[in-house]
Design a protein around this motif. Sequence first.
Motif, PDB file in Angstrom:
ATOM      1  N   GLY A  26      11.811 -13.125 -11.836  1.00 26.41           N
ATOM      2  CA  GLY A  26      10.822 -12.088 -11.566  1.00 26.41           C
ATOM      3  C   GLY A  26      10.656 -11.867 -10.069  1.00 26.41           C
ATOM      4  N   VAL A  27       9.803 -10.933  -9.744  1.00 29.90           N
ATOM      5  CA  VAL A  27       9.502 -10.634  -8.344  1.00 29.90           C
ATOM      6  C   VAL A  27       7.997 -10.538  -8.180  1.00 29.90           C
ATOM      7  CG1 VAL A  27      11.676  -9.439  -7.864  1.00 29.90           C
ATOM      8  CG2 VAL A  27       9.737  -8.143  -8.722  1.00 29.90           C
ATOM      9  N   ARG A  28       7.534 -10.860  -7.014  1.00 26.66           N
ATOM     10  CA  ARG A  28       6.114 -10.758  -6.714  1.00 26.66           C
ATOM     11  C   ARG A  28       5.888  -9.421  -6.018  1.00 26.66           C
ATOM     12  NH1 ARG A  28       3.455 -15.897  -4.393  1.00 26.66           N
ATOM     13  NH2 ARG A  28       4.112 -16.444  -6.461  1.00 26.66           N
ATOM     14  N   VAL A  29       4.904  -8.681  -6.478  1.00 22.02           N
ATOM     15  CA  VAL A  29       4.598  -7.370  -5.910  1.00 22.02           C
ATOM     16  C   VAL A  29       3.202  -7.409  -5.297  1.00 22.02           C
ATOM     17  CG1 VAL A  29       4.278  -4.919  -6.430  1.00 22.02           C
ATOM     18  CG2 VAL A  29       6.064  -6.211  -7.609  1.00 22.02           C
ATOM     19  N   ASP A  30       3.116  -6.980  -4.050  1.00 22.12           N
ATOM     20  CA  ASP A  30       1.832  -6.847  -3.363  1.00 22.12           C
ATOM     21  C   ASP A  30       1.282  -5.471  -3.716  1.00 22.12           C
ATOM     22  OD1 ASP A  30      -0.270  -6.477  -1.579  1.00 22.12           O
ATOM     23  OD2 ASP A  30       0.782  -7.417   0.109  1.00 22.12           O
ATOM     24  N   VAL A  31       0.507  -5.401  -4.806  1.00 26.07           N
ATOM     25  CA  VAL A  31       0.034  -4.125  -5.332  1.00 26.07           C
ATOM     26  C   VAL A  31      -0.818  -3.362  -4.320  1.00 26.07           C
ATOM     27  CG1 VAL A  31      -1.323  -3.022  -7.170  1.00 26.07           C
ATOM     28  CG2 VAL A  31       0.252  -4.897  -7.722  1.00 26.07           C
ATOM     29  N   PRO A  32      -1.771  -3.985  -3.625  1.00 23.92           N
ATOM     30  CA  PRO A  32      -2.528  -3.216  -2.628  1.00 23.92           C
ATOM     31  C   PRO A  32      -1.631  -2.619  -1.536  1.00 23.92           C
ATOM     32  CG  PRO A  32      -3.664  -5.265  -3.121  1.00 23.92           C
ATOM     33  CD  PRO A  32      -2.315  -5.330  -3.788  1.00 23.92           C
ATOM     34  N   LYS A  33      -0.655  -3.383  -1.069  1.00 21.01           N
ATOM     35  CA  LYS A  33       0.261  -2.866  -0.044  1.00 21.01           C
ATOM     36  C   LYS A  33       1.096  -1.722  -0.601  1.00 21.01           C
ATOM     37  CE  LYS A  33       2.423  -2.916   3.931  1.00 21.01           C
ATOM     38  NZ  LYS A  33       1.768  -2.495   5.154  1.00 21.01           N
ATOM     39  N   LEU A  34       1.528  -1.843  -1.837  1.00 22.31           N
ATOM     40  CA  LEU A  34       2.306  -0.794  -2.472  1.00 22.31           C
ATOM     41  C   LEU A  34       1.489   0.495  -2.583  1.00 22.31           C
ATOM     42  CD1 LEU A  34       5.123  -0.409  -3.659  1.00 22.31           C
ATOM     43  CD2 LEU A  34       4.220  -1.086  -5.868  1.00 22.31           C
ATOM     44  N   ARG A  35       0.221   0.379  -2.948  1.00 18.68           N
ATOM     45  CA  ARG A  35      -0.651   1.558  -3.024  1.00 18.68           C
ATOM     46  C   ARG A  35      -0.830   2.192  -1.644  1.00 18.68           C
ATOM     47  NH1 ARG A  35      -4.220  -1.537  -7.007  1.00 18.68           N
ATOM     48  NH2 ARG A  35      -3.526  -0.704  -9.004  1.00 18.68           N
ATOM     49  N   GLN A  36      -0.997   1.352  -0.629  1.00 17.15           N
ATOM     50  CA  GLN A  36      -1.162   1.856   0.739  1.00 17.15           C
ATOM     51  C   GLN A  36       0.091   2.621   1.177  1.00 17.15           C
ATOM     52  OE1 GLN A  36      -1.503  -1.240   3.691  1.00 17.15           O
ATOM     53  NE2 GLN A  36      -0.974   0.172   5.342  1.00 17.15           N
ATOM     54  N   LEU A  37       1.269   2.045   0.947  1.00 19.41           N
ATOM     55  CA  LEU A  37       2.508   2.705   1.319  1.00 19.41           C
ATOM     56  C   LEU A  37       2.697   4.009   0.560  1.00 19.41           C
ATOM     57  CD1 LEU A  37       4.921  -0.358   1.516  1.00 19.41           C
ATOM     58  CD2 LEU A  37       4.090   1.028   3.423  1.00 19.41           C
ATOM     59  N   SER A  38       2.357   4.000  -0.716  1.00 16.49           N
ATOM     60  CA  SER A  38       2.471   5.206  -1.526  1.00 16.49           C
ATOM     61  C   SER A  38       1.613   6.331  -0.952  1.00 16.49           C
ATOM     62  CB  SER A  38       2.069   4.913  -2.973  1.00 16.49           C
ATOM     63  OG  SER A  38       2.163   6.079  -3.754  1.00 16.49           O
TER      64      SER A  38
END
Length: 180
Positions: A141-153
């Motif tokens: 699996g992979v670890r996803v930094d969801v808050p960072k992903l939302r910020q980048l989006s």
Amino acid sequence: ALKPILEDPDKPKLLHNAGYDTAIYERHGIDVTNYHDSMFMSYALSAASDVRGHGMDHLAAKYLHHRTMKYDDVVIPRLGHNDFADVGLPEATRYSAEDTAVTLMLAKVLQKYLIDRNLWDVYADIDRPMLPTLHRMKMRGVRVDVPKLRQLSAEWQDDLKDAEQDVYRQAGKVFKIGSA
């Protein structure tokens, strides 16, 4: 019996859909090294061709003009074959031998196409080295930094809107970007 060969980094191996095969081998304590994947060769080629599928059956029909023996051709529940373990040795051997031969033939053809289109380096230098990494990601699996992903989006959405406005300014009119 195959473990020493499959794990030997000095012996190149060839698989089709290595993600599946390496997962099976890992479950049996085998860490396959130094392998090529004819499916990934097809992926590297797809940007420069009309390939719509990367499965062995599709590629064999397209490049080898050969209809492969299908899993459902040998695993036939009405004959008591509920999974591959129920298939008789002669039929299982034919199926497996064809799978191996088709993989080799596909790799040779796809390698030629990649070389002819100056794409071999894309496969050899970018795609192939990623195979073990993709395998580890699939298995662990992979670890996803969801808050960072939302910020980048959100940032990229703003950048995209700015780029669209720039296109409209330069074109002198508004139109659907990406239309023919």
